[in-house]
Design a protein around this motif. Structure first.
Motif, short mmCIF file in Angstrom:
data_model
loop_
_atom_site.label_atom_id
_atom_site.label_comp_id
_atom_site.label_asym_id
_atom_site.label_seq_id
_atom_site.Cartn_x
_atom_site.Cartn_y
_atom_site.Cartn_z
N ALA A 156 0.84 -1.20 0.00
CA ALA A 156 0.00 0.00 0.00
C ALA A 156 0.87 1.25 0.00
N ALA A 157 1.97 1.21 0.76
CA ALA A 157 2.92 2.33 0.76
C ALA A 157 3.57 2.49 -0.61
N LEU A 158 3.86 1.36 -1.25
CA LEU A 158 4.43 1.41 -2.60
C LEU A 158 3.46 2.07 -3.58
N ASP A 159 2.16 1.74 -3.45
CA ASP A 159 1.14 2.37 -4.30
C ASP A 159 1.14 3.88 -4.12
N ASP A 160 1.19 4.33 -2.87
CA ASP A 160 1.16 5.77 -2.59
C ASP A 160 2.42 6.46 -3.10
N PHE A 161 3.54 5.79 -2.97
CA PHE A 161 4.81 6.39 -3.37
C PHE A 161 4.92 6.54 -4.88
N LEU A 162 4.51 5.51 -5.62
CA LEU A 162 4.70 5.51 -7.06
C LEU A 162 3.58 6.22 -7.82
N GLY A 163 2.44 6.43 -7.17
CA GLY A 163 1.36 7.16 -7.83
C GLY A 163 0.71 6.35 -8.92
N PHE A 164 0.38 7.00 -10.06
CA PHE A 164 -0.40 6.37 -11.10
C PHE A 164 0.44 5.64 -12.14
N ASP A 165 1.76 5.88 -12.17
CA ASP A 165 2.58 5.30 -13.23
C ASP A 165 2.82 3.82 -13.02
N PHE A 166 2.82 3.38 -11.76
CA PHE A 166 3.03 1.97 -11.46
C PHE A 166 2.40 1.69 -10.11
N SER A 167 1.89 0.47 -9.92
CA SER A 167 1.27 0.13 -8.64
C SER A 167 1.52 -1.33 -8.34
N SER A 168 0.97 -1.77 -7.23
CA SER A 168 1.14 -3.16 -6.80
C SER A 168 0.49 -4.15 -7.76
N THR A 169 -0.41 -3.68 -8.61
CA THR A 169 -1.03 -4.56 -9.60
C THR A 169 -0.32 -4.49 -10.96
N GLY A 170 0.81 -3.77 -11.02
CA GLY A 170 1.50 -3.56 -12.28
C GLY A 170 2.66 -4.49 -12.54
N PHE A 171 2.96 -5.41 -11.62
CA PHE A 171 4.04 -6.36 -11.84
C PHE A 171 3.66 -7.33 -12.96
N ASP A 172 4.66 -7.81 -13.66
CA ASP A 172 4.42 -8.78 -14.74
C ASP A 172 4.25 -10.19 -14.19
#
Length: 399
Positions: free
Chosen positions: A60-76
């Motif tokens: 969740a902290a990673l989501d907040d830090f990275l904003g809209f360009d990448f998130s926890s659901t963006g891993f391949d």
């Protein structure tokens, strides 16, 4: 801590024998780890309920830090082991960690409001049958020892009743249903087939002692809830989970992060989150409180803390070994490791299956990850540029 692997002074030789030990699946569009576009993998290790809460807080902290360009659901690629399997499966279905984080923290999401009974159930009938079998067998044990001219002993008796003990104290049947209901409540199916991201969930075949990787890449037809339960079946605590006529136990029985699976799937960068770290109980800087409020040694905390510490040490050593092997065999793969601090007792003081402390652990995961991201901002920016992503302009926090 977050640790990028060194890029130099590492041998690159790899024997044919080591190649044979790697899984035989192929990732979508790739035939070797070095082909295809650069992929990012998230590997989530085990640690019970508290470990899953920690991982959700970190992400969740990673989501907040990275904003809209990448998130926890963006891993391949997603790899989930034991408790980490449930988190990895949810993310691979497109449900963001931040949504789960706030749903657990505020009870705003009805689907995530669960009780212990939704996670696991006491294996009542098996325990009762075991108790009756043991009770009926006691006279026979003493008769056998007397006839053989041997004195009864506690260790001998434990060996005598082993086959009469249950396969586990708890069953995960309820969890299998609950996990499927969580996915369906968010508009997702409980199948592997409709996944757009690669999901790998290891479990251990109890009778053969081998690892099985369940994945949408190899066309697995199993229900995700069943596979997550199988990977989470900690021996003794939970009875094995049966899939396709085979009994499976905890996926972390052999390896911790299953880095080899990520490399084989074509990952060029792997983020590992491991909640299980042993406490460094230096009493000059760390205080494990006793019941009387004084600082204690682990021995003074009792046998359950001793066993827990031993298990965490073993996990750390095995993960160290996995990382070193990857660094030697695939020096171009970037490895990042997130763990609780060994000098902070938060994750050590609470049992891995603790639900009551979920708020404190969720917030601890969030705040500790936020501190790591702030401290290593340059590393994160380099990583995102390496994968063609836009680095975050500023840090936003809201945990």
């Amino acid at each position: 801590m977050i640790q990028p692997d060194p890029e130099t002074n590492r041998p690159q030789a790899r024997s044919d024998a080591s190649k044979a030990a790697w899984p035989q699946f192929r990732s979508r569009g790739d035939t070797t780890p070095s082909t295809g576009r650069r992929k990012i993998c998230l590997s989530l290790s085990g640690g019970g309920l508290s470990g899953a809460f920690y991982e959700i807080g970190c992400l969740a902290a990673l989501d907040d830090f990275l904003g809209f360009d990448f998130s926890s659901t963006g891993f391949d690629i997603y790899i989930g082991v034991s408790a980490g399997a449930s988190v990895a499966a949810i993310l691979s279905k497109g449900i963001p960690a931040r949504k789960v984080y706030w749903g657990l923290l505020t009870d705003a999401d009805p689907a995530l409001q669960f009780r212990r009974g939704d996670m696991y159930d006491v294996n009542r009938w098996a325990i009762l049958r075991s108790f009756l079998k043991i009770t009926w067998s006691i006279p026979g044990y003493f008769v056998r020892r007397v006839k053989g001219g041997q004195r009864p002993s506690p260790f001998d008796f434990m060996h005598y009743i082993e086959e009469r003990l249950p396969a586990g104290l708890f069953a995960l049947d309820n969890f299998q249903s609950f996990f499927t209901s969580v996915l369906e409540a968010h508009g997702k199916s409980g199948d592997f087939a409709d996944l757009e991201k690669e999901l790998y969930i290891p479990a251990t075949d109890l009778d053969l002692g081998t690892r099985r990787i369940f994945s949408n890449v190899d066309g697995s037809t199993c229900k995700i809830g069943d596979v997550v339960a199988a990977s989470s079946a900690i021996p003794l605590l939970f009875r094995p989970v049966r899939i396709d006529g085979r009994d499976y136990i905890d996926g972390s029985t052999g390896k911790v992060a299953h880095i080899d699976v990520a490399v084989r799937a074509g990952a060029s960068t792997i983020l590992i989150i491991n909640p299980l770290v042993n406490i460094s109980n230096d009493r000059q800087t760390v205080c494990l409180p006793r019941g009387d409020g004084r600082c204690a040694t682990i021995r003074e905390k009792g046998m359950s803390f001793i066993q827990d510490q031993a298990s965490r040490i073993e996990t750390r050593v095995r993960l160290d070994g996995e990382i070193r092997r990857c660094q030697v065999e695939y020096p171009s793969v970037k490895l990042y490791r997130i763990e609780p601090s060994s000098s902070e007792p938060m994750m050590f003081l609470h049992h891995t299956m603790s639900y009551t402390e979920r708020e404190a652990i969720l917030r601890y995961g969030y705040t500790s990850m936020t501190a790591i991201l702030r401290r290593r901002r340059a590393v994160i920016e380099d990583l995102m540029q390496f994968h063609g992503l836009n680095p975050p302009d500023e840090i936003s926090v809201g945990g």
